[in-house]
Design a protein around this motif. Structure first.
Motif, mmCIF file in Angstrom:
data_model
loop_
_atom_site.group_PDB
_atom_site.id
_atom_site.type_symbol
_atom_site.label_atom_id
_atom_site.label_comp_id
_atom_site.label_asym_id
_atom_site.label_seq_id
_atom_site.Cartn_x
_atom_site.Cartn_y
_atom_site.Cartn_z
ATOM 1 N N SER A 1 0.976 -1.156 -0.011
ATOM 2 C CA SER A 1 -0.304 0.025 -0.190
ATOM 3 C C SER A 1 0.807 1.285 0.075
ATOM 4 N N SER A 2 0.097 2.453 -0.140
ATOM 5 C CA SER A 2 0.987 3.721 -0.341
ATOM 6 C C SER A 2 1.598 3.987 0.796
ATOM 7 N N SER A 3 2.748 4.536 0.738
ATOM 8 C CA SER A 3 3.416 4.864 1.981
ATOM 9 C C SER A 3 3.444 3.710 3.044
ATOM 10 N N GLU A 4 3.673 2.462 2.836
ATOM 11 C CA GLU A 4 4.089 1.355 3.637
ATOM 12 C C GLU A 4 5.354 1.007 3.667
ATOM 13 N N PHE A 5 5.758 0.835 4.890
ATOM 14 C CA PHE A 5 7.284 0.435 4.974
ATOM 15 C C PHE A 5 7.333 -1.056 4.892
ATOM 16 N N LEU A 6 7.775 -1.707 3.910
ATOM 17 C CA LEU A 6 7.916 -3.096 3.536
ATOM 18 C C LEU A 6 9.354 -3.664 3.829
ATOM 19 N N VAL A 7 9.515 -4.712 4.358
ATOM 20 C CA VAL A 7 11.019 -5.180 4.557
ATOM 21 C C VAL A 7 10.917 -6.682 3.928
ATOM 22 N N ILE A 8 11.907 -6.882 3.110
ATOM 23 C CA ILE A 8 12.040 -8.085 2.463
ATOM 24 C C ILE A 8 12.930 -9.005 3.120
ATOM 25 N N VAL A 9 12.870 -9.921 3.561
ATOM 26 C CA VAL A 9 13.973 -11.139 3.821
ATOM 27 C C VAL A 9 13.784 -12.409 3.102
ATOM 28 N N GLY A 10 14.969 -13.302 3.156
ATOM 29 C CA GLY A 10 14.941 -14.454 2.573
ATOM 30 C C GLY A 10 16.183 -14.835 2.334
ATOM 31 N N PRO A 11 16.416 -16.131 1.974
ATOM 32 C CA PRO A 11 17.824 -16.728 1.828
ATOM 33 C C PRO A 11 18.864 -15.847 0.496
ATOM 34 N N SER A 12 19.989 -15.919 0.513
ATOM 35 C CA SER A 12 20.454 -15.031 -0.525
ATOM 36 C C SER A 12 20.545 -15.761 -1.800
ATOM 37 N N GLY A 13 20.268 -15.074 -2.863
ATOM 38 C CA GLY A 13 20.096 -15.584 -3.968
ATOM 39 C C GLY A 13 18.783 -15.903 -4.331
ATOM 40 N N CYS A 14 17.857 -15.286 -3.469
ATOM 41 C CA CYS A 14 16.411 -15.897 -3.904
ATOM 42 C C CYS A 14 15.865 -14.764 -4.876
ATOM 43 N N GLY A 15 16.620 -13.716 -5.022
ATOM 44 C CA GLY A 15 15.647 -12.809 -5.862
ATOM 45 C C GLY A 15 15.187 -11.482 -5.638
ATOM 46 N N LYS A 16 15.760 -11.226 -4.079
ATOM 47 C CA LYS A 16 15.365 -10.003 -3.701
ATOM 48 C C LYS A 16 16.027 -8.778 -4.319
ATOM 49 N N ARG B 1 13.466 -19.631 -1.304
ATOM 50 C CA ARG B 1 14.484 -19.699 -1.770
ATOM 51 C C ARG B 1 14.023 -19.777 -3.624
ATOM 52 N N ARG B 2 15.244 -19.559 -4.297
ATOM 53 C CA ARG B 2 15.092 -19.237 -5.856
ATOM 54 C C ARG B 2 14.171 -20.477 -6.429
ATOM 55 N N PRO B 3 13.324 -20.403 -7.203
ATOM 56 C CA PRO B 3 12.687 -18.957 -7.802
ATOM 57 C C PRO B 3 11.919 -18.158 -6.540
ATOM 58 N N GLY B 4 12.270 -16.979 -6.291
ATOM 59 C CA GLY B 4 11.653 -16.459 -5.085
ATOM 60 C C GLY B 4 10.166 -16.028 -5.509
ATOM 61 N N ARG B 5 9.495 -16.528 -4.402
ATOM 62 C CA ARG B 5 8.037 -16.210 -4.175
ATOM 63 C C ARG B 5 7.883 -15.791 -2.949
ATOM 64 N N VAL B 6 6.523 -15.164 -2.488
ATOM 65 C CA VAL B 6 6.173 -14.762 -0.998
ATOM 66 C C VAL B 6 5.866 -16.092 -0.351
ATOM 67 N N LYS B 7 6.688 -16.248 0.636
ATOM 68 C CA LYS B 7 6.541 -17.213 1.500
ATOM 69 C C LYS B 7 5.502 -17.096 2.452
ATOM 70 N N GLU B 8 5.637 -15.981 3.218
ATOM 71 C CA GLU B 8 4.774 -15.736 4.081
ATOM 72 C C GLU B 8 4.807 -14.278 4.445
ATOM 73 N N VAL B 9 3.789 -13.542 4.890
ATOM 74 C CA VAL B 9 3.820 -12.034 5.186
ATOM 75 C C VAL B 9 3.403 -12.117 6.846
ATOM 76 N N ILE B 10 4.442 -11.218 7.393
ATOM 77 C CA ILE B 10 4.077 -11.106 8.613
ATOM 78 C C ILE B 10 3.832 -9.386 9.067
ATOM 79 N N ASP B 11 2.471 -9.335 9.497
ATOM 80 C CA ASP B 11 2.021 -7.807 9.833
ATOM 81 C C ASP B 11 2.453 -7.311 11.108
ATOM 82 N N ILE B 12 3.537 -6.612 11.279
ATOM 83 C CA ILE B 12 4.130 -6.171 12.450
ATOM 84 C C ILE B 12 3.108 -5.009 12.945
ATOM 85 N N THR B 13 2.340 -4.232 12.399
ATOM 86 C CA THR B 13 1.743 -3.365 12.909
ATOM 87 C C THR B 13 0.401 -3.953 13.580
#
Ligand SMILES: Nc1ncnc2c1ncn2[C@@H]1O[C@H](COP(=O)(O)OP(=O)(O)O)[C@@H](O)[C@H]1O
Ligand SMILES: [Mg+2]
Lengths: 264, 286
Positions: free
Chosen positions: A32-47, A211-223
């Motif tokens: 969403s607009s103005s969201e602060f999104l952080v992406i984590v994942g194994p290295s080489g996964c396509g971030k 891991r590669r090919p990268g897809r969304v595994k899980e989303v954690i809503d911190i707010t």
């Protein structure tokens, strides 16, 4: 202005000498607009690839990425990116590196100087205006790269492990500054990090990628967990001691680890 | 262990600082001299050898004059005219020719090298031509150049052009090709369009390579120049190559050798100048 990002079935392949690499596969996500999104994942996964696509550096062979409802077609100052390797111009001084984006986008000289001065103070590099990148430490170079993006007041701020080269102290200062800038300018932030703590501390939401090919595994809503009083408004070293914070951290770390250790 | 040996080395330092204690070999002594002094001393040594050989074996002046003859010939040349004028006239004539050919090579080589790196198809269009001309030595162009320009300065400048052109073109091309693509990406994301990228990213990043190309081009141009003056210079009665030829035709070995020495000195001065310039253009590098 609406700065929401929408990923529709995005795929990315690289044709290499040793065969093709599928970096992203059916990546589907809404930011969403103005969201602060952080992406984590194994290295080489396509971030990084995801960030480069969002910056418009290349076009996905299938799928679309929309910013504020219109498809991203080319790079530009509204989609500023801080590269993993800084990518400063080695023949330009700190001052000229920061000035470049402002100048080519037609900001008048007087205004440029004012903004450069302000942002240099912000990153704590007063007195280094006339230094060349090679004369600076990795952490200092990274701060210049961040400043170069900040001054453009972009709609989306794309940051690829931006604080990786900083020591703990500078890292904390830059995290606070980033949060402050985000709160005043309200860009949509896509932030990659390999520090799960940093992710949990800064994010509205954290995406864990497969891991590669990268897809969304899980989303954690911190707010949703913190409610109104988000962690990032308190000092980092205090927040990381809270039990609730540690719970979320280890849950996300478990998700990342499962992607690293799985083999097939 | 590493610490121990470092310590051991450190404890030797005072001994090395006091040279009188250690007997040093001749090699060590020569090596210890400052660069300029060492070159000067060795040059003097070889001049003495040259002189000694000539005098010892009573070599005829027409076969090999001694260094004093050659040096005094060079000094006399400073005011005694041969052909179009004295020493400065000839040196100047050679340098002007060099610069004309060199300037033409830059004017065509640099933009073409840039264009080839920028527009891939052009690379494939130009490459075969390049392969074809590559093995034609510059001096082989001299007689042909005389068809076009007559026997004179223009033909000579053209020969220099043919020898300077390739290194300038290739180094510019490679320089632009080797530009870190991540810097171009960075410029694009900051909003730069193709002309800005060309002038503010590709060119500065490639500049050290371009300057290297210029240095090589100037050096090869200088080599070709003298050959060109000997082959294609019959129209103009000046230049260092002309002096060599005059010495040979009038059987003045001292003049021929003197002109050769001057060519060597001027060539190394030119190289020194452009090396200095090269350093200035690469100030931002490690
Ligand atoms: N320009 C490229 N050419 C070929 N392969 C690439 C390129 N960029 C990335 N890749 C490959 O795509 C995969 C994902 O890379 P990247 O997005 O950099 O991963 P991450 O940032 O998550 O570590 C890796 O296997 C990488 O080798
Ligand atoms: Mg990466």
């Amino acid at each position: 202005m609406q700065n929401d990002l929408s990923y529709e079935n995005v795929t990315m392949r690289f044709e290499g000498r040793s065969g093709a690499v599928q970096a992203l596969e059916r990546f589907d996500f809404q930011v969403s607009s103005s969201e602060f999104l952080v992406i984590v994942g194994p290295s080489g996964c396509g971030k990084s690839t995801l960030l480069h696509l969002t910056a418009g550096l290349y076009k996905p062979p299938t799928g679309r990425i929309l910013l504020g409802g219109s498809e991203i077609r080319e790079p530009g100052p509204d989609k500023a990116i801080v590269f993993q390797n800084f990518s400063l111009f080695p023949w330009k001084t700190v001052h000229d590196n920061i000035e470049f984006g402002l100048r080519i986008n037609g900001i008048p000289a007087a205004e440029r100087e004012e903004q450069i001065k302000r942002v240099i103070r912000l990153i704590g590099l007063d007195g280094f205006e006339n230094h060349y990148p090679r004369q600076l430490s990795g952490g200092m170079q990274q701060r210049v790269a961040i400043a170069r993006s900040f001054v453009l007041k972009p709609r989306t701020l794309l940051m690829d492990e931006p604080f990786a080269a900083l020591d703990a102290q500078n890292r904390q200062i830059m995290q606070e500054e980033l949060v402050r800038i985000w709160q005043t300018q309200r860009p949509t932030v896509l932030f990659i990090t390999h520090s799960v703590e940093e992710a949990v501390f800064l994010a509205d939401r954290v995406i864990v990628m497969t891991r590669r090919p990268g897809r969304v595994k899980e989303v954690i809503d911190i707010t949703q967990i913190t409610g109104e009083n988000h962690w990032r408004s308190d000092p980092f070293d205090e927040v990381i001691r809270r039990a609730e914070f540690q719970d979320v951290r280890s849950r996300i770390w478990g998700l990342v680890k499962s992607e690293i250790s799985v083999r097939n | 262990m590493a610490d121990g040996s470092a310590e051991a080395r450190a404890s030797h330092l005072p001994a090395e600082a006091a040279p009188a204690v250690i007997t040093r070999s001749l090699g060590d002594r020569i090596e210890a001299l400052p660069n300029a002094l060492r070159v000067g001393v060795m040059l003097f040594f070889w001049l003495v050898v040259w002189y000694g050989v000539v005098e010892l074996f009573g070599v005829s002046k027409d076969f090999l004059p001694n260094p004093i003859d050659v040096i005094s010939r060079i000094i006399r040349l400073a005011w005694e005219p041969i052909g179009a004028g004295a020493l400065l006239t000839h040196a100047w004539a050679s340098i002007v020719r060099l610069l004309w050919g060199f300037a033409a090579a830059i004017a065509i080589g640099v933009p073409l090298g840039l264009a080839m790196a920028y527009f891939r198809p052009l690379q494939w269009i130009v490459a075969p031509l390049f392969e074809l001309f590559r093995y034609i030595p510059p001096i082989a162009w001299a007689p042909f150049a005389m068809f076009w320009f007559g026997a004179g300065s223009s033909a000579q400048a053209y020969v220099i052009f043919t020898s300077s052109f390739a290194p300038i073109l290739i180094n510019t091309f490679r320089g632009v090709q080797l530009v870190d693509s991540r810097l171009i990406d960075a410029a694009r994301t900051l909003g730069a369009k193709s002309w800005t990228i060309l002038f503010e990213v590709a060119l500065p990043a490639a500049l050290p390579h371009v300057v290297t190309g210029l240095r090589i081009g100037l050096a090869t141009g200088w080599m070709a120049l003298i050959a060109a003056e000997i082959v294609a210079g019959t129209g103009s009665r000046d230049g260092l190559g002309y002096l060599i030829l005059q010495g040979q035709q009038q059987l003045h070995a001292d003049l021929t050798i003197g002109a050769m020495v001057l060519i060597g000195i001027l060539g190394s001065l030119i190289d020194l100048a452009i090396r200095t310039a090269e350093k200035r253009f690469a100030y931002w590098r490690d």
